[in-house]
Enzyme design. Structure first.
Site, PDB file in Angstrom:
ATOM      1  N   MET A   1       0.885  -1.284   0.146  1.00 48.81           N
ATOM      2  CA  MET A   1      -0.082   0.035  -0.098  1.00 48.81           C
ATOM      3  C   MET A   1       0.792   1.205   0.130  1.00 48.81           C
ATOM      4  SD  MET A   1      -2.840  -1.403   0.103  1.00 48.81           S
ATOM      5  CE  MET A   1      -4.119  -0.021   0.493  1.00 48.81           C
ATOM      6  N   CYS A   2       0.206   2.223  -0.303  1.00 50.23           N
ATOM      7  CA  CYS A   2       1.114   3.688  -0.722  1.00 50.23           C
ATOM      8  C   CYS A   2       0.257   4.715  -0.336  1.00 50.23           C
ATOM      9  CB  CYS A   2       1.764   3.685  -2.224  1.00 50.23           C
ATOM     10  SG  CYS A   2       2.280   2.278  -2.903  1.00 50.23           S
TER      11      CYS A   2
END
Length: 262
Positions: A1-2
């Protein structure tokens, strides 16, 4: 995830949106508040922007270091000014290397793209179906091994087929294609994205067999008048609006916002 960030509006210094807000991308890299499946974004970062005076291709700056370790960011942020900016801090999916080719934004001609999410077990599930669907140009654009870059290649594949670069239509088409092949392979995927050509922002908040990552928008803040900001998490206290799940949002050059439920 970013964690993602997009800005469109009056020209501003990069530092004013990237590093100065209380909950900036730097803070989100080590202390995110709404991350679902990881704790840090320490696997690199990237910036993209357009020259406010010249009609040129966009510029990018990428690094595999954590954003908080980059000694050049302060100088760049205090010098570069733009009316269209993308920013991204990375939390690498297991098995996808820490390499500059895997850092976003990805770009093709005047298009920039960033993605937050993942395709579950990508190499053994949707890797081949995606690659088999690509024309030569988007296929050859792929330099890394991430699911994000393959989603970008799908987008360019669609854009090449559509007159006048209709990003909303292209994004809708690739999300429906991904949903179809994900259902066939019984895998989940998450696809929060932002696309720009320097004149508009088109973003999605979308997931298949999972909850969508967080995504917000803010228009005409007192801190940033005549602008729209899109961010994974609010950068500061204000009237941030959450994107609906399973939706695409278009911010036009005049900052008109249109939300389309998928």
């Amino acid at each position: 995830m970013c964690r993602l960030l997009g800005y469109l509006g009056e020209p501003i210094l990069l530092e004013s949106i990237l590093t100065q807000p209380k909950h900036s991308l730097i803070v989100q890299s080590y202390q995110p508040q709404e991350m679902q499946e990881s704790l840090l974004n320490a696997d690199g970062f990237g910036l993209g922007w357009y020259d406010t005076q010249k009609q040129t291709s966009p510029f990018t700056y990428k690094n595999t270091q954590p954003i908080w370790n980059d000694i050049n960011l302060k100088s760049l942020g205090g010098y570069i000014e733009s009316g269209c900016i993308l920013g991204y801090v990375r939390s690498a999916t297991l098995g996808q290397g820490i390499d500059i080719s895997n850092c976003q934004p990805f770009n093709y001609k005047n298009i920039l793209f960033i993605h937050n999410g993942y395709i579950d077990q990508f190499r053994s599930t949707l890797y081949k179906p995606i690659r088999d669907s690509l024309q030569d140009i988007p296929y050859l654009l792929i330099n890394g091994n991430t699911d994000s870059e393959h989603i970008f290649a799908l987008l360019i594949n669609e854009v090449l087929e559509i007159i006048k670069y209709n990003f909303q239509e292209a994004l809708h088409n690739i999300l429906m294609f991904l949903k179809k092949i994900a259902q066939e392979n019984k895998v989940k995927f998450l696809a929060n994205t932002i696309i720009t050509d320097g004149h508009q922002l088109v973003a999605s908040r979308f997931a298949q067999e999972a909850s969508s990552p967080s995504l917000y928008w803010l228009k005409n803040s007192s801190k940033f008048p005549n602008s729209v900001i899109i961010a994974s998490e609010p950068l500061f206290a204000d009237d941030w609006q959450k994107f609906p799940e399973q939706s695409i949002t278009k911010v036009s050059e005049n900052l008109d916002i249109q939300i389309y439920q998928i």
